[in-house]
Structure formats: structure tokens, C-alpha cells
Design an enzyme around this catalytic site. Sequence first.
Site, mmCIF file in Angstrom:
data_model
loop_
_atom_site.group_PDB
_atom_site.id
_atom_site.type_symbol
_atom_site.label_atom_id
_atom_site.label_comp_id
_atom_site.label_asym_id
_atom_site.label_seq_id
_atom_site.Cartn_x
_atom_site.Cartn_y
_atom_site.Cartn_z
ATOM 1 N N GLU A 65 17.740 -40.886 127.119
ATOM 2 C CA GLU A 65 17.537 -39.552 126.591
ATOM 3 C C GLU A 65 18.783 -38.689 126.686
ATOM 4 O O GLU A 65 19.569 -38.817 127.621
ATOM 5 C CB GLU A 65 16.481 -38.842 127.428
ATOM 6 C CG GLU A 65 15.198 -39.565 127.431
ATOM 7 C CD GLU A 65 14.265 -38.940 128.434
ATOM 8 O OE1 GLU A 65 13.108 -39.304 128.426
ATOM 9 O OE2 GLU A 65 14.719 -38.085 129.210
ATOM 10 N N CYS A 69 14.521 -40.543 144.031
ATOM 11 C CA CYS A 69 14.110 -39.208 144.489
ATOM 12 C C CYS A 69 12.630 -39.024 144.132
ATOM 13 O O CYS A 69 12.217 -39.295 143.005
ATOM 14 C CB CYS A 69 14.968 -38.125 143.829
ATOM 15 S SG CYS A 69 16.715 -38.323 144.203
ATOM 16 N N CYS A 87 17.102 -45.070 137.320
ATOM 17 C CA CYS A 87 17.968 -44.691 138.443
ATOM 18 C C CYS A 87 17.449 -45.385 139.699
ATOM 19 O O CYS A 87 16.241 -45.498 139.902
ATOM 20 C CB CYS A 87 17.970 -43.184 138.656
ATOM 21 S SG CYS A 87 19.089 -42.646 139.980
ATOM 22 N N CYS A 140 23.244 -32.533 127.737
ATOM 23 C CA CYS A 140 22.931 -33.153 129.021
ATOM 24 C C CYS A 140 22.853 -34.664 128.785
ATOM 25 O O CYS A 140 21.963 -35.139 128.075
ATOM 26 C CB CYS A 140 21.589 -32.589 129.502
ATOM 27 S SG CYS A 140 21.029 -33.296 131.048
ATOM 28 N N CYS A 148 11.469 -36.973 140.981
ATOM 29 C CA CYS A 148 12.199 -37.186 139.731
ATOM 30 C C CYS A 148 11.595 -38.355 138.959
ATOM 31 O O CYS A 148 11.500 -39.464 139.485
ATOM 32 C CB CYS A 148 13.671 -37.457 140.039
ATOM 33 S SG CYS A 148 14.603 -37.993 138.598
ATOM 34 N N CYS A 154 15.450 -35.416 131.913
ATOM 35 C CA CYS A 154 15.607 -36.835 132.143
ATOM 36 C C CYS A 154 14.268 -37.541 132.318
ATOM 37 O O CYS A 154 13.475 -37.173 133.160
ATOM 38 C CB CYS A 154 16.491 -37.070 133.354
ATOM 39 S SG CYS A 154 16.163 -35.992 134.735
HETATM 40 N N1 SAH Z 1 21.458 -38.239 139.615
HETATM 41 C C1 SAH Z 1 22.152 -37.009 139.528
HETATM 42 C C2 SAH Z 1 22.171 -36.412 138.129
HETATM 43 C C3 SAH Z 1 20.893 -36.516 137.336
HETATM 44 S S1 SAH Z 1 19.502 -35.599 137.958
HETATM 45 C C4 SAH Z 1 21.600 -36.014 140.535
HETATM 46 O O1 SAH Z 1 20.588 -36.301 141.151
HETATM 47 O O2 SAH Z 1 22.219 -34.977 140.710
HETATM 48 C C5 SAH Z 1 20.010 -33.942 137.540
HETATM 49 C C6 SAH Z 1 19.316 -32.866 138.327
HETATM 50 O O3 SAH Z 1 17.911 -32.826 137.975
HETATM 51 C C7 SAH Z 1 19.353 -33.095 139.844
HETATM 52 O O4 SAH Z 1 19.763 -31.943 140.494
HETATM 53 C C8 SAH Z 1 17.928 -33.428 140.157
HETATM 54 O O5 SAH Z 1 17.612 -33.109 141.468
HETATM 55 C C9 SAH Z 1 17.162 -32.604 139.135
HETATM 56 N N2 SAH Z 1 15.772 -33.016 138.976
HETATM 57 C C10 SAH Z 1 15.247 -34.239 138.967
HETATM 58 N N3 SAH Z 1 13.895 -34.208 138.843
HETATM 59 C C11 SAH Z 1 13.577 -32.902 138.762
HETATM 60 C C12 SAH Z 1 12.326 -32.201 138.627
HETATM 61 N N4 SAH Z 1 11.168 -32.837 138.530
HETATM 62 N N5 SAH Z 1 12.390 -30.847 138.573
HETATM 63 C C13 SAH Z 1 13.572 -30.192 138.670
HETATM 64 N N6 SAH Z 1 14.752 -30.801 138.797
HETATM 65 C C14 SAH Z 1 14.771 -32.136 138.852
HETATM 66 FE FE1 SF4 Z 2 18.390 -40.456 140.269
HETATM 67 FE FE2 SF4 Z 2 16.651 -38.564 139.617
HETATM 68 FE FE3 SF4 Z 2 17.545 -38.714 142.119
HETATM 69 FE FE4 SF4 Z 2 19.218 -37.906 140.153
HETATM 70 S S1 SF4 Z 2 17.365 -36.861 140.844
HETATM 71 S S2 SF4 Z 2 19.627 -39.401 141.794
HETATM 72 S S3 SF4 Z 2 18.430 -39.161 138.443
HETATM 73 S S4 SF4 Z 2 16.323 -40.283 141.077
#
Ligand code: SAH
Ligand code: SF4
Length: 381
Positions: free
Chosen positions: A92, A121, A117, A110, A124, A340
Site C-alpha cells: 500500500e 507491534c 513486517c 507514505c 499495528c 499501512c
Molecule cells: N515500522 C516503522 C514505520 C512504519 S509504521 C515504525 O514503526 O516506525 C509508521 C507509524 O505508524 C509508527 O509510528 C507506528 O507506530 C504507527 N502505527 C502503527 N499502527 C498504528 C495504529 N493502529 N494507530 C496509530 N499508529 C499506528
Molecule cells: Fe512494523 Fe507496524 Fe511495528 Fe512499524 S508499527 S515496526 S510497521 S509492526
Amino acid sequence: MNDLYRLLPAELDTLFQDLGHPRYRADQVLRSLYQDAPGSLDDLRQLPAALRQQLAEAGWGVGSATGVHRVVSEDGNTTKLLLRMAGGTLIETVLMQYPEPGKHPRSTVCVSTQAGCAMGCVFCATGQMGFERNLHAEEIVAQVVHIARLLRERGEHVTNVVFMGMGEPLANYNETIRAVRILVDPRAFGLSQRAITISTVGLLRGIDRLAEEGLQVGLAISLHAPTEELRQHLVPTAGPHSVADLVSAAKRFFKSTGRRVTFEYALIAGENDRPEDALALARLLRHSGTHVNLIPVNPTAGGYGRPARQRVLEFERILRENGVNTTVRVEKGSEISAACGQLRTDAEARIFSPDELSVPPAAPKHGRRQATHAPAQSPAR
Ligand code: SAH
Ligand code: SF4
């Protein structure tokens, strides 16, 4: 096929030299790649047919991504593309626009750096999909070129690129940096280095490497917690690095690049949103010269939801009163699941017809499907 979008201009010069052609041919190709956004070698009309043939025979082609689906938010400010890469990988890309009266809008792309990934997290959706594969530099560049083509139709252009889509950019370091170098090369995409932000979950070695690249890109570190214990709960692969190590890494980054680091903090109701978390965060970051971007989390099927507005403002107030420069991220595009993972997750759930998705989607590795996702975000700057 090797994609011409993978090459830095200097490498393209060498390629044409090796094929026995003058340098201006490389310039022609670069102009076409980054101004006309051709979909295939045949679209490089400025080149003689014989030269196109020679490139094809040498294994070169153009175009790593095909658009599968496009969704636009109601206000028209957020556009999300689902792109299919080689081997059927779906990723995406999101365009976020910020209208500015009397001017062209700020248009931030973006980009994704991985399909899925491995960092897991818990809040996420990309993390919950598991890891499929790294994207190649040309696949990262292709995302920006796709959006640039859409914008050109309206007389607009890409002003910023944030590496905040699917995946962890510093876990795909070489391809990410190659993509950045292509995007900022004046003979290629020609974006200003300062218009790029890389967001990382906090890979220390990657941060230190990036600090030494001689680039002026911005860095955002996704911290999400003021203590190791809480962070490891939210970012299970966080490893033994302490949150203090991340602050030190941010300081080193600033020292060698002159660019201040942003800490992203996804605010999750009942997890990391207590006033004492804000105080602990303030103690950690005070005098560090960093900035905090609070992101009220987009709710996920895992049961992680955003705190009430009042609680978010309280968290912000505590940080500010304790001397930490703080902003709350503007939410954009959530009604089109603009961030994402979501569109791809929807696609896998067969919202689209099988014709639109002729390639079978990869099975989620964690067996957990999330309904909603990260909001498309304003760049952490
Ligand atoms: N992997 C990298 C970049 C991609 S994620 C990282 O983690 O920074 C980009 C941002 O989206 C990160 O700050 C992540 O914490 C945030 N993110 C992921 N899932 C989310 C959610 N459900 N709500 C808000 N932010 C989210
Ligand atoms: Fe990976 Fe999502 Fe964590 Fe970013 S926030 S490191 S994309 S699992």
C-alpha cells in the site's frame, strides 16, 4: 527483468556507456522516467526502437508496480493505492494532502518498505500480518512515481515522502537508502532531502548508520512507552535496548546531521496513556532536544483503542509543562482505512472482485486479522 528505476543516474550513465551510447541518452531516459512515468520500455518513445530493443535484450525493463485499487477519502485529501509487485506481492501507498489557501497543497506520499513486517507491534495491522518480503528500491521508488503521475494529472506534485507505510525501513536498510538516494538525486526524482522522513521502530545500528550517510533526511523513532517493560509489551521484538538507548541514539543522530529527531508515541487507551506515563516520558526526554508526536491509535481488532480526547490533551499538557516539545498528530483518511495494512487486509477479505486480485493473497502468519488500522498520518516534522 532488471528495472531501470533501480538505477542511480550515475549507474544509468555507465549502463549506456557500456551499451555504446552517449550520455545524453541516459539524460533522456531519466527525464522520461521521472517526468512521464512510463509503464513499460515501449513507452520510452524518445529512444530509438533499436535502443529499446537492445535494453530489453540486456534484460532491462521498466515498471515494478501495477495499480490494483484506488480509494479516495470523502474530503478528497487522502488517496490510498493498493499496488501489486512482482510475484503478486500486494503493498500500500498513501497520498495525504494538506490544502494551503492560494497554493498547491502539500502532498505527502507514505511509502511501504516491506510487504508485512516482522516487528509484531501489537497495535499495528501490518505487524499482525507477519513478514512477507523486503521491497526492492525500485519498488519503493515506483510508489512515489505512481502518486506523482496521479498528481501531475491535476497540475500538482509530490512535496514530501514519509517512510511510514508497511514495514520497517531500517530492517531493509540498503534498499531503503538506495530509494532515498534516487528520490533526492536532482537528475532523478529531485526531491529535497529535508522533505523525506524515515520512521523506525528503533533499530539502533540502523539509526547510527543512517546518521553517517551524509543525508539530510528526517528521522522519527516509534517509542510508544517511557519504560522497557511497557515498550516490550507493545513492541514484542524490541529486544534488550533500553528506552534510554534510543534517546542516546536520537542525540547522536542530531549531533551528526543537525536534524532533530521526533519520537512517535501511539497513545493506546489503558496501555500507555496514564498521566504517570506522560511524566515518565517527560523525565526521559527533557533536555534531549527531541520532539514528541502523539498518535491517538487507530483502533484494531486486537482490542487496542484510542483514549478519549480529554485524556490525549492531558497527556500533551503534561509533556509540554515539563518542557517537552509536543504535537498531536492530525488524523487523516481513517474512513478509507488509509494506512499501512488496512486496504490490503480488506482486499484479502475479498471486498474486491477476484478479477481485481488475480493473485492469491499471502496467508497471514499470525492468524489474526485486524479490522482497522493506523490512520494515514501527517509527516512527523
Ligand atoms: N515500522 C516503522 C514505520 C512504519 S509504521 C515504525 O514503526 O516506525 C509508521 C507509524 O505508524 C509508527 O509510528 C507506528 O507506530 C504507527 N502505527 C502503527 N499502527 C498504528 C495504529 N493502529 N494507530 C496509530 N499508529 C499506528
Ligand atoms: Fe512494523 Fe507496524 Fe511495528 Fe512499524 S508499527 S515496526 S510497521 S509492526
